[in-house]
Design an enzyme around this catalytic site. Structure first.
Site, PDB file in Angstrom:
ATOM      1  N   SER A  73     -30.748 -17.431  74.282  1.00  6.45           N
ATOM      2  CA  SER A  73     -31.614 -16.698  73.345  1.00  6.45           C
ATOM      3  C   SER A  73     -31.746 -15.205  73.671  1.00  6.45           C
ATOM      4  O   SER A  73     -32.823 -14.617  73.519  1.00  6.45           O
ATOM      5  CB  SER A  73     -32.988 -17.363  73.261  1.00  6.45           C
ATOM      6  OG  SER A  73     -32.853 -18.700  72.786  1.00  6.45           O
ATOM      7  N   LYS A 113     -19.035 -19.775  69.140  1.00  6.74           N
ATOM      8  CA  LYS A 113     -19.102 -21.231  68.873  1.00  6.74           C
ATOM      9  C   LYS A 113     -18.257 -21.572  67.634  1.00  6.74           C
ATOM     10  O   LYS A 113     -17.244 -20.920  67.387  1.00  6.74           O
ATOM     11  CB  LYS A 113     -20.555 -21.676  68.735  1.00  6.74           C
ATOM     12  CG  LYS A 113     -21.412 -21.200  69.912  1.00  6.74           C
ATOM     13  CD  LYS A 113     -22.732 -21.899  70.009  1.00  6.74           C
ATOM     14  CE  LYS A 113     -23.532 -21.276  71.147  1.00  6.74           C
ATOM     15  NZ  LYS A 113     -24.758 -21.979  71.427  1.00  6.74           N
ATOM     16  N   GLU A 121     -23.116 -27.461  75.790  1.00  7.95           N
ATOM     17  CA  GLU A 121     -22.813 -28.209  74.559  1.00  7.95           C
ATOM     18  C   GLU A 121     -21.602 -29.117  74.769  1.00  7.95           C
ATOM     19  O   GLU A 121     -21.511 -30.186  74.163  1.00  7.95           O
ATOM     20  CB  GLU A 121     -22.598 -27.225  73.396  1.00  7.95           C
ATOM     21  CG  GLU A 121     -23.931 -26.630  72.945  1.00  7.95           C
ATOM     22  CD  GLU A 121     -23.832 -25.290  72.238  1.00  7.95           C
ATOM     23  OE1 GLU A 121     -22.728 -24.867  71.867  1.00  7.95           O
ATOM     24  OE2 GLU A 121     -24.897 -24.656  72.079  1.00  7.95           O
ATOM     25  N   ASN A 175     -20.279 -15.695  72.603  1.00 13.35           N
ATOM     26  CA  ASN A 175     -19.752 -17.039  72.347  1.00 13.35           C
ATOM     27  C   ASN A 175     -20.014 -17.352  70.872  1.00 13.35           C
ATOM     28  O   ASN A 175     -21.144 -17.662  70.500  1.00 13.35           O
ATOM     29  CB  ASN A 175     -20.475 -18.043  73.268  1.00 13.35           C
ATOM     30  CG  ASN A 175     -20.107 -19.480  72.959  1.00 13.35           C
ATOM     31  OD1 ASN A 175     -19.177 -19.754  72.193  1.00 13.35           O
ATOM     32  ND2 ASN A 175     -20.849 -20.410  73.539  1.00 13.35           N
ATOM     33  N   GLU A 233     -27.326 -20.756  82.304  1.00 14.12           N
ATOM     34  CA  GLU A 233     -27.795 -21.003  80.943  1.00 14.12           C
ATOM     35  C   GLU A 233     -28.707 -22.237  80.941  1.00 14.12           C
ATOM     36  O   GLU A 233     -28.213 -23.374  80.781  1.00 14.12           O
ATOM     37  CB  GLU A 233     -26.611 -21.271  80.016  1.00 14.12           C
ATOM     38  CG  GLU A 233     -25.670 -20.106  79.839  1.00 14.12           C
ATOM     39  CD  GLU A 233     -25.027 -20.132  78.468  1.00 14.12           C
ATOM     40  OE1 GLU A 233     -25.174 -19.157  77.738  1.00 14.12           O
ATOM     41  OE2 GLU A 233     -24.385 -21.142  78.114  1.00 14.12           O
ATOM     42  N   GLY A 257     -30.267 -21.311  72.070  1.00 10.43           N
ATOM     43  CA  GLY A 257     -30.516 -21.444  70.638  1.00 10.43           C
ATOM     44  C   GLY A 257     -31.951 -21.799  70.288  1.00 10.43           C
ATOM     45  O   GLY A 257     -32.231 -22.190  69.153  1.00 10.43           O
ATOM     46  N   HIS A 293     -19.632 -25.413  79.280  1.00  8.03           N
ATOM     47  CA  HIS A 293     -20.814 -25.062  78.474  1.00  8.03           C
ATOM     48  C   HIS A 293     -21.663 -26.328  78.277  1.00  8.03           C
ATOM     49  O   HIS A 293     -21.126 -27.423  78.127  1.00  8.03           O
ATOM     50  CB  HIS A 293     -20.376 -24.487  77.125  1.00  8.03           C
ATOM     51  CG  HIS A 293     -21.507 -23.863  76.367  1.00  8.03           C
ATOM     52  ND1 HIS A 293     -22.419 -24.613  75.665  1.00  8.03           N
ATOM     53  CD2 HIS A 293     -21.895 -22.571  76.228  1.00  8.03           C
ATOM     54  CE1 HIS A 293     -23.311 -23.797  75.114  1.00  8.03           C
ATOM     55  NE2 HIS A 293     -23.011 -22.555  75.438  1.00  8.03           N
TER      56      HIS A 293
HETATM   57  C1  PEP Z   1     -24.841 -20.088  74.437  1.00  9.66           C
HETATM   58  O1  PEP Z   1     -24.710 -21.101  73.766  1.00  9.66           O
HETATM   59  O2  PEP Z   1     -24.039 -19.798  75.335  1.00  9.66           O
HETATM   60  C2  PEP Z   1     -25.980 -19.225  74.153  1.00  9.66           C
HETATM   61  C3  PEP Z   1     -26.377 -18.419  75.090  1.00  9.66           C
HETATM   62  O3  PEP Z   1     -26.562 -19.372  72.906  1.00  9.66           O
HETATM   63  P1  PEP Z   1     -27.820 -18.557  72.320  1.00  9.66           P
HETATM   64  O4  PEP Z   1     -27.639 -17.099  72.696  1.00  9.66           O
HETATM   65  O5  PEP Z   1     -27.736 -18.757  70.845  1.00  9.66           O
HETATM   66  O6  PEP Z   1     -29.036 -19.124  72.938  1.00  9.66           O
END
Ligand code: PEP
Length: 250
Positions: free
Chosen positions: A211, A11, A96, A9, A164, A170, A94
């Site tokens: 992460s 973003k 976000e 992803n 998630e 993040g 997601h």
């Molecule tokens: C995400 O936003 O889907 C995600 C997994 O981000 P990160 O790997 O940066 O934690």
């Protein structure tokens, strides 16, 4: 799952030239076919990325889709349009978007239904916030978020649920291997209730996001664990993303 999903992803992080360069780097490296690799660029660069990876087994996905099929929805991009652009996958719900764009279960269900209708594989994101984990509510939160999949007519399509935890995105923090195993088991049990035995076993996958790096990915994927990973920050670095794919193919 024989072929783990490794979904990037990107973003809102990469320019057109950087998106094309990253797609090119991935295509040239020819990641092992034992992983299903999906790149999710920003909307305006989907066509360029799809063209760059054409002829490889790398697939392209979108980061979002509209909750409506067509019409006077300025600024929205429909599931049908994404299909035309060469997408095979789409991220739905997601955290976000739940946080910054006010997406709720009702909107997410419509997005999910439309994505499925247009033959896109939905990557439905679910996950609890830190205070919800600390107060022992994570299962209830996920169960509520997953109700959007109830009765989804998958026909020949597939559904990916991405677990998630919001606090792991993040942040450099992850779930433990045991928690990943428990979350995978919990989500599979919920999918069984929502979609029945055949569909939940043959047409659903459960993946982890939060992460993930090349160094920790093996903690989350495997027998009794997750069927793959959704990767944010580590997916915009070709070396790190390829490291994740290769770690799962050892
Ligand atoms: C995400 O936003 O889907 C995600 C997994 O981000 P990160 O790997 O940066 O934690």
């Amino acid at each position: 799952m024989d072929r783990p999903f490794v979904i990037g992803n990107w973003k809102m992080n990469l320019s057109l030239s950087k998106s094309a360069a990253l797609a090119r780097a991935m295509a040239e490296e020819k990641p092992p076919e034992r992983a299903t690799v999906v790149l999710c660029p920003s909307f305006p660069f989907i066509a360029a990325v799809a063209e760059t990876v054409e002829g490889t087994h790398i697939k392209v996905g979108a980061q979002n889709a509209a909750a409506e099929e067509k019409g006077a929805y300025t600024g929205e991009v429909s599931a049908g349009m994404l299909k035309e652009l060469g997408c095979h996958y789409v991220i739905i719900g997601h955290s976000e978007r739940r946080q910054h764009a006010g997406e709720n279960n009702e909107m997410i269900k419509r997005k999910l239904t439309l994505a499925n209708h247009y033959g896109l594989v939905p990557i439905l994101c679910v996950g609890e916030k830190m205070e919800e984990r600390q107060t022992g509510q994570w299962e209830n939160v996920i169960a509520h978020q997953l109700t959007v999949a109830e009765g989804l007519p998958l026909a020949a399509n597939f559904l990916i649920v991405a677990y998630e935890p919001v606090w792991a995105i993040g942040s450099g923090q992850t779930v433990s291997s045991d928690d990943a195993r428990l979350a995978a088991r919990t989500i599979r049990a919920l999918l069984l209730e929502l979609l029945g035995a055949t569909v939940s076993q043959k047409q659903c996958a459960v993946i982890y996001g939060g992460s993930v790096t090349a160094a920790n990915v093996k903690m989350f994927v495997g027998q009794d664990l997750m069927d793959g990973v959704l990767v944010g920050a580590s997916s915009i670095d070709a070396h790190e993303f390829l490291g994740i794919i290769n770690a799962l193919n050892k």
